[in-house]
Design a protein around this motif. Structure first.
Motif, mmCIF file in Angstrom:
data_model
loop_
_atom_site.group_PDB
_atom_site.id
_atom_site.type_symbol
_atom_site.label_atom_id
_atom_site.label_comp_id
_atom_site.label_asym_id
_atom_site.label_seq_id
_atom_site.Cartn_x
_atom_site.Cartn_y
_atom_site.Cartn_z
ATOM 1 N N ASN A 1 -62.294 92.495 16.306
ATOM 2 C CA ASN A 1 -61.996 93.842 15.826
ATOM 3 C C ASN A 1 -62.473 93.965 14.388
ATOM 4 O O ASN A 1 -62.604 92.969 13.675
ATOM 5 C CB ASN A 1 -60.503 94.171 15.946
ATOM 6 N N GLY A 2 -62.734 95.201 13.975
ATOM 7 C CA GLY A 2 -63.182 95.427 12.608
ATOM 8 C C GLY A 2 -63.551 96.880 12.401
ATOM 9 O O GLY A 2 -63.736 97.631 13.365
ATOM 10 N N ALA A 3 -63.646 97.288 11.144
ATOM 11 C CA ALA A 3 -64.012 98.663 10.809
ATOM 12 C C ALA A 3 -64.649 98.679 9.429
ATOM 13 O O ALA A 3 -64.372 97.808 8.594
ATOM 14 C CB ALA A 3 -62.787 99.581 10.827
ATOM 15 N N VAL A 4 -65.503 99.664 9.208
ATOM 16 C CA VAL A 4 -66.088 99.837 7.884
ATOM 17 C C VAL A 4 -64.971 100.186 6.901
ATOM 18 O O VAL A 4 -63.877 100.608 7.296
ATOM 19 C CB VAL A 4 -67.172 100.928 7.899
ATOM 20 N N MET A 5 -65.243 100.027 5.616
ATOM 21 C CA MET A 5 -64.206 100.219 4.609
ATOM 22 C C MET A 5 -63.793 101.675 4.445
ATOM 23 O O MET A 5 -62.616 101.973 4.225
ATOM 24 C CB MET A 5 -64.669 99.641 3.265
ATOM 25 N N GLU A 6 -64.727 102.597 4.539
ATOM 26 C CA GLU A 6 -64.400 104.018 4.374
ATOM 27 C C GLU A 6 -63.566 104.505 5.549
ATOM 28 O O GLU A 6 -63.917 104.299 6.701
ATOM 29 C CB GLU A 6 -65.680 104.845 4.266
ATOM 30 N N GLY B 1 -58.211 102.658 7.658
ATOM 31 C CA GLY B 1 -56.973 102.812 8.408
ATOM 32 C C GLY B 1 -57.073 103.865 9.490
ATOM 33 O O GLY B 1 -56.555 103.683 10.598
ATOM 34 N N ARG B 2 -57.727 104.980 9.196
ATOM 35 C CA ARG B 2 -57.874 106.052 10.183
ATOM 36 C C ARG B 2 -58.679 105.571 11.393
ATOM 37 O O ARG B 2 -58.369 105.932 12.538
ATOM 38 C CB ARG B 2 -58.576 107.254 9.539
ATOM 39 N N LEU C 1 -55.596 90.236 12.398
ATOM 40 C CA LEU C 1 -56.184 90.904 11.241
ATOM 41 C C LEU C 1 -56.335 89.888 10.110
ATOM 42 O O LEU C 1 -55.658 88.863 10.089
ATOM 43 C CB LEU C 1 -55.291 92.053 10.772
ATOM 44 N N TYR C 2 -57.185 90.211 9.162
ATOM 45 C CA TYR C 2 -57.337 89.322 8.019
ATOM 46 C C TYR C 2 -56.175 89.499 7.042
ATOM 47 O O TYR C 2 -55.628 90.589 6.894
ATOM 48 C CB TYR C 2 -58.678 89.560 7.332
ATOM 49 N N ALA D 1 -55.540 98.071 7.242
ATOM 50 C CA ALA D 1 -55.377 97.957 8.694
ATOM 51 C C ALA D 1 -53.955 97.541 9.043
ATOM 52 O O ALA D 1 -53.349 98.065 9.988
ATOM 53 C CB ALA D 1 -56.384 96.955 9.267
ATOM 54 N N LYS D 2 -53.390 96.603 8.285
ATOM 55 C CA LYS D 2 -52.011 96.175 8.549
ATOM 56 C C LYS D 2 -51.036 97.334 8.359
ATOM 57 O O LYS D 2 -50.133 97.538 9.180
ATOM 58 C CB LYS D 2 -51.637 95.003 7.649
#
Length: 319
Positions: free
Chosen positions: A88-93, A96-97, A122-123, A129-130
């Motif tokens: 799992n992962g997401a870009v920074m911008e 959370g959304r 999660l990291y 994200a947390k």
């Protein structure tokens, strides 16, 4: 934002995001090794239990999992899913959304498959994200941590012998293994795992090439530490890495520095053999264990878990 089913053709884009977030964690946890690929993505890409988020035709996040499995945490009677490190992962911008949208979409798949326990790795430093998943009912449960293969500062405790056990003596660890299972049942742990039989314990140790280090006093074992060549994250393996899989010290010998000295014995042994990193995974719900490990190891993941209301399964076909 458009959410699509995760497919094998998405693996390359997802790997770029996964490497970016891994390297972000490396900035905080420098013991983590440099990596160039995320092998688990290929393994999970075609199982139908993942989703990806796109904006303007570009992937901005993804959330995949292993297939649903029974006996979650080996201490429940429910089915669950797990999204491992790198899955799992997401870009920074809008980080959370994006996680919020990914989980809302993928949770439908998981519940339809009968999974009521949802776990996501999660990291440690991915606070956004947390925070988002905590708002969705998740709580922290597991931690992966790492340290360089260097000894810790501690006072030598007299009267104890530290050694690596030969295979023919592994059976002497079994009573401490049972005591560890009893500890799992205590508050606030509450993990009622079915203990292995002696034969199962020895068979597992043989098949997985486990190594057991121990502390003795008066010829009797009072503490042990189990070491494996791999852990539960994609960096927890390799020729330079070893992982702690089990550990226990009898209560009457705690507070004397026994376990610090045992850990140093293990580190010195493994360093002599050429290993450079030592890892451990543990439950954050174990106050004594997490208190000890976090003194000497650097956390790099947090496993967050949500147990959904099981009555929703009566309406799962309508979700």
């Amino acid at each position: 934002m458009i959410i699509r089913d995760f497919e094998p053709r998405h693996t390359e884009e997802a790997a770029e995001i996964a490497l970016d977030v891994y390297n972000y964690e490396r900035a905080f946890t420098q013991e983590l090794p440099e990596v160039s690929s995320i092998p688990i993505l290929k393994q999970l890409s075609g199982n139908g239990f993942g989703v990806a988020a796109f904006e303007g035709g570009k992937m901005v996040g993804f959330l995949c999992s292993v297939e649903p499995f029974e006996n979650v945490f080996r201490s429940t009677d429910v089915r669950g899913v797990f999204s491992p490190m790198g899955a799992n992962g997401a870009v920074m911008e809008n980080h959370g959304r994006i996680y919020a949208a990914l989980y809302q979409a993928v949770a439908k798949k998981w519940v339809k498959a009968g999974a009521v326990s949802h776990a996501i790795c999660l990291y440690e430093h991915d606070e956004e994200a947390k925070r988002q998943l905590f708002q969705y009912g998740f709580g922290m449960r597991c931690v992966d941590a790492i340290r360089p293969m260097e000894t810790i500062d501690c006072v030598v405790c007299g009267g104890y012998e530290f050694l690596e056990l030969p295979k023919e003596d592994y059976a002497y660890v079994y009573p401490l293994h049972l005591a560890l299972n009893e500890h799992y049942c205590s508050s606030p742990f509450f993990m009622n795992r079915k203990p292995d039989t002696l034969e199962e314990f020895l068979d597992f140790s043989e098949r997985n090439k486990e190594r057991y280090f121990a502390a003795k006093i008066g010829g009797e074992l009072c503490a042990y530490l189990e070491v494996s060549d791999q852990g539960e994250t994609f960096i927890a393996s390799g020729n330079l890495y070893r992982h702690i899989m089990g550990a226990y010290c009898m209560p009457e010998h705690r507070g004397r520095g026994v376990y610090k000295n045992l850990l140093n014995y293990v580190i010195n042994t493994l360093k002599t053999e050429g290993y450079t990193r030592l890892g451990v995974d543990f439950e954050s719900i174990n106050p004594s264990g997490s208190g000890f490990w976090l003194k000497f190891f650097h956390a790099y993941t947090n496993g967050v878990v949500r147990r959904i209301d099981e009555r929703i399964m009566q309406r799962a076909s309508l979700i």
